[in-house]
Design a protein around this motif. Sequence first.
Motif, mmCIF file in Angstrom:
data_model
loop_
_atom_site.group_PDB
_atom_site.id
_atom_site.type_symbol
_atom_site.label_atom_id
_atom_site.label_comp_id
_atom_site.label_asym_id
_atom_site.label_seq_id
_atom_site.Cartn_x
_atom_site.Cartn_y
_atom_site.Cartn_z
ATOM 1 N N ILE A 128 0.834 -1.199 0.000
ATOM 2 C CA ILE A 128 0.000 0.000 0.000
ATOM 3 C C ILE A 128 0.859 1.235 0.000
ATOM 4 O O ILE A 128 0.458 2.290 -0.473
ATOM 5 N N VAL A 155 14.426 6.435 -0.098
ATOM 6 C CA VAL A 155 15.409 7.408 -0.585
ATOM 7 C C VAL A 155 16.795 7.153 0.012
ATOM 8 O O VAL A 155 17.795 7.166 -0.686
ATOM 9 N N GLU A 167 11.490 17.546 -10.743
ATOM 10 C CA GLU A 167 11.613 18.764 -9.956
ATOM 11 C C GLU A 167 12.965 18.959 -9.299
ATOM 12 O O GLU A 167 13.310 20.064 -8.899
ATOM 13 N N ILE A 206 -6.550 9.365 -1.798
ATOM 14 C CA ILE A 206 -5.740 8.156 -1.798
ATOM 15 C C ILE A 206 -4.308 8.471 -2.141
ATOM 16 O O ILE A 206 -3.388 7.778 -1.749
ATOM 17 N N ASN A 258 0.315 10.945 0.583
ATOM 18 C CA ASN A 258 1.057 9.985 1.400
ATOM 19 C C ASN A 258 0.695 10.043 2.869
ATOM 20 O O ASN A 258 0.867 9.062 3.593
ATOM 21 N N THR A 299 -1.925 7.417 3.124
ATOM 22 C CA THR A 299 -1.471 6.037 2.926
ATOM 23 C C THR A 299 -0.759 5.553 4.186
ATOM 24 O O THR A 299 -0.891 4.397 4.573
ATOM 25 N N LEU A 331 -3.536 4.760 6.651
ATOM 26 C CA LEU A 331 -4.211 3.523 6.245
ATOM 27 C C LEU A 331 -3.354 2.307 6.579
ATOM 28 O O LEU A 331 -3.872 1.270 7.001
ATOM 29 N N GLY A 332 -2.052 2.455 6.398
ATOM 30 C CA GLY A 332 -1.152 1.359 6.766
ATOM 31 C C GLY A 332 -1.294 1.012 8.241
ATOM 32 O O GLY A 332 -1.327 -0.164 8.610
ATOM 33 N N ILE A 379 -12.821 1.448 2.367
ATOM 34 C CA ILE A 379 -12.256 2.791 2.268
ATOM 35 C C ILE A 379 -13.116 3.695 1.394
ATOM 36 O O ILE A 379 -13.544 3.296 0.318
ATOM 37 N N TYR A 421 -13.197 7.637 -0.346
ATOM 38 C CA TYR A 421 -12.411 8.834 -0.649
ATOM 39 C C TYR A 421 -13.325 10.018 -0.840
ATOM 40 O O TYR A 421 -14.147 10.055 -1.747
ATOM 41 N N GLU A 436 -19.630 15.265 -0.347
ATOM 42 C CA GLU A 436 -19.279 13.966 -0.917
ATOM 43 C C GLU A 436 -19.094 12.949 0.215
ATOM 44 O O GLU A 436 -19.539 11.803 0.114
ATOM 45 N N VAL A 454 5.183 18.940 -5.473
ATOM 46 C CA VAL A 454 6.508 19.538 -5.329
ATOM 47 C C VAL A 454 6.633 20.822 -6.155
ATOM 48 O O VAL A 454 7.137 21.840 -5.677
ATOM 49 N N ILE A 510 11.302 12.055 2.905
ATOM 50 C CA ILE A 510 12.320 12.626 2.033
ATOM 51 C C ILE A 510 13.007 13.810 2.688
ATOM 52 O O ILE A 510 14.171 14.093 2.413
#
Lengths: 332, 332
Positions: A71, A223, A282, B71, B74, B77, B80-81, B96, B98, B105, B223, B279
């Motif tokens: 996931i 990374v 980027e 979704i 990150n 995610t 959700l993990g 799930i 969205y 909605e 980014v 990152i």
Amino acid sequence: MPKPTLVDVGREAGVSAITVSRALRSPEKVSEALRAKVEIAVKKLGYVPNQSASTLASNKSSSIVVMVPSISNNVFTDVLGGISDALHGSRFNMQIGYTNYDSQEEERILRSFLNPTPSGVIISGLEQTDETRQMLENAGVPVVQIMDISPKPIDMIVGFSHDQAAETATQHLIDSGYKNIGFIGAQMDPRSLKRLAGFKKAIKDNGELREQCIAVTNEPSNVRLGATLLDKLTSQFPECDAVFCNNDDLSVGVLFECQRRGIKVPEELGICGFNDLGISSETVPSITSVTTPLREIGRLAGVMVIGEEGAPSTPIVDLSYTISARESTKRT
Amino acid sequence: MPKPTLVDVGREAGVSAITVSRALRSPEKVSEALRAKVEIAVKKLGYVPNQSASTLASNKSSSIVVMVPSISNNVFTDVLGGISDALHGSRFNMQIGYTNYDSQEEERILRSFLNPTPSGVIISGLEQTDETRQMLENAGVPVVQIMDISPKPIDMIVGFSHDQAAETATQHLIDSGYKNIGFIGAQMDPRSLKRLAGFKKAIKDNGELREQCIAVTNEPSNVRLGATLLDKLTSQFPECDAVFCNNDDLSVGVLFECQRRGIKVPEELGICGFNDLGISSETVPSITSVTTPLREIGRLAGVMVIGEEGAPSTPIVDLSYTISARESTKRT
DNA sequence: TTGCAAAATGATTGCGCAATCATTTATGAT
DNA sequence: ATCATAAATGATTGCGCAATCATTTTGCAA
């Protein structure tokens, strides 16, 4: 007031319950006038079908089972987004299984997901166990394999050739003037191994392949691992002047490590990533990557598995890839 | 042989079907000897409960409904993990939804997911519509709100204070010696607005807040947008010497834009991101960020919603945050 | 031992739908 | 007009389970 059932809708529309059921799930089997009456009654009562009852009676659910390795890998969130797009507005919903890159786990989960029989299965890769393939064939539902390509899918397949993509990318590095190209890879699943094979082929076609130009690990990609593997690679292969990375996490990590160590990119080291996950374009310098149609793979798989109009006429769809050449391989 | 049912298991174990049902779903209500007999019979026959039948009979499904805005972000995610971890091995599965950052909605999807009634709901944020809150209360199931914190949750809540986190981060910039601090934000959802409020508070507490120090957009974050917003910020607020970014996508984009424009980080511009998505710690220079316990939020929410042992004793859990100070704000 | 509450187990029923088979109505060829 | 055929619609039934209520067994105080 309690939730309306088919019987309620039938009473409202002046027909029997089973006729309402037919009007809703196979409208081509009833007359136009009836279909219209039923539609009005459904709207008026706010009828919503009971999935459990439908599943129990027919022993077939309205789920599309989607099996992906992970996931947290952005590759698969992109694919899932595409599937989600395709299923949006249809009567199908998505049931997601995470295999953690393990065929046995995949088999185990799929077995539990195949009861009751779903309306379709989307599954990553080609490397199912024999039992899994057997189960899928016995289930008698549409199956779409994704992410890879093969002339002999279980049923349907949509993806691209990882061998060729890696070979093309490696050739790009060669064409850019790099002489000593290394390979960096993490999470060496079957598709990654194909990328490695494509890399090797390109190298051999242009000279000699030396084992020390390869630095891989089975750890999940991130990374930092890009930096670690670059260290490993440059120590075992000091003359290395370019790297092809398994994926974009690693290529970004390699670039950052170069910045830390003062290695000039692209002059002293060329870098190419894989999947083009958004950040590659980027960075400074921007990183060359293999752009793969992840979202479109998901969308097409969704359309194919539910047999919606707009689905390709062939069961094998090769969506190919493109090399996005950027600054990290632009040796002047 | 066809799939075994409760009746088959009962025959095998020498008891009635309903007793088997009880032995499986409320073992504390049957004798130990019986429970053991049933367990053996289940194993022998490979019995797997039929979810649809169970759901239909009880009008209650074994799903945990999870509502998240997106979704592809990150942040979610990771959450959700965590939920997936908590539910793994339990008899519950994850469904799930969205919402695409849209309360209407969210209400629409949740309405469809509430029939049949799930076993629990995990929902992002505090900004549900009145109808949504009403539906959730009427459903009579455990509800865990996540990502934010409030003294008056619908039922339970696990998260942290975005105001405080942003205020602390801004204070960190001030303490690092920056005088003209800007705010960059994208996807200005309610939690982002709280971060902005926290930023403003810190600035006001230390001097004067000028409107031109804020550059935001409602576009989804990425980014590149970091670069775009930095351009906007520096043109409207040229004396700017540090930026607090809404999230890590933007802060990374800002860093890259600085590299392109030759702005020295941290000397000429300090950068702080939010969420610490992995990152930030790897860039050159590494970027200061607010580390938030995303996976743990998900895991705890999962544990709380199914009422598993190990769940916190209070319905309100503030998991807080930490400032991970890195090179991008290290002015010597 | 008796009596009685509590614990353990069982029998019946219906959840809402679609499969199956039965029946009615429309269509069209002669 | 007649019949054969297809199309449209309806009646009955059971999917596998848990809610409900009924019954049996156990534990234990007097």
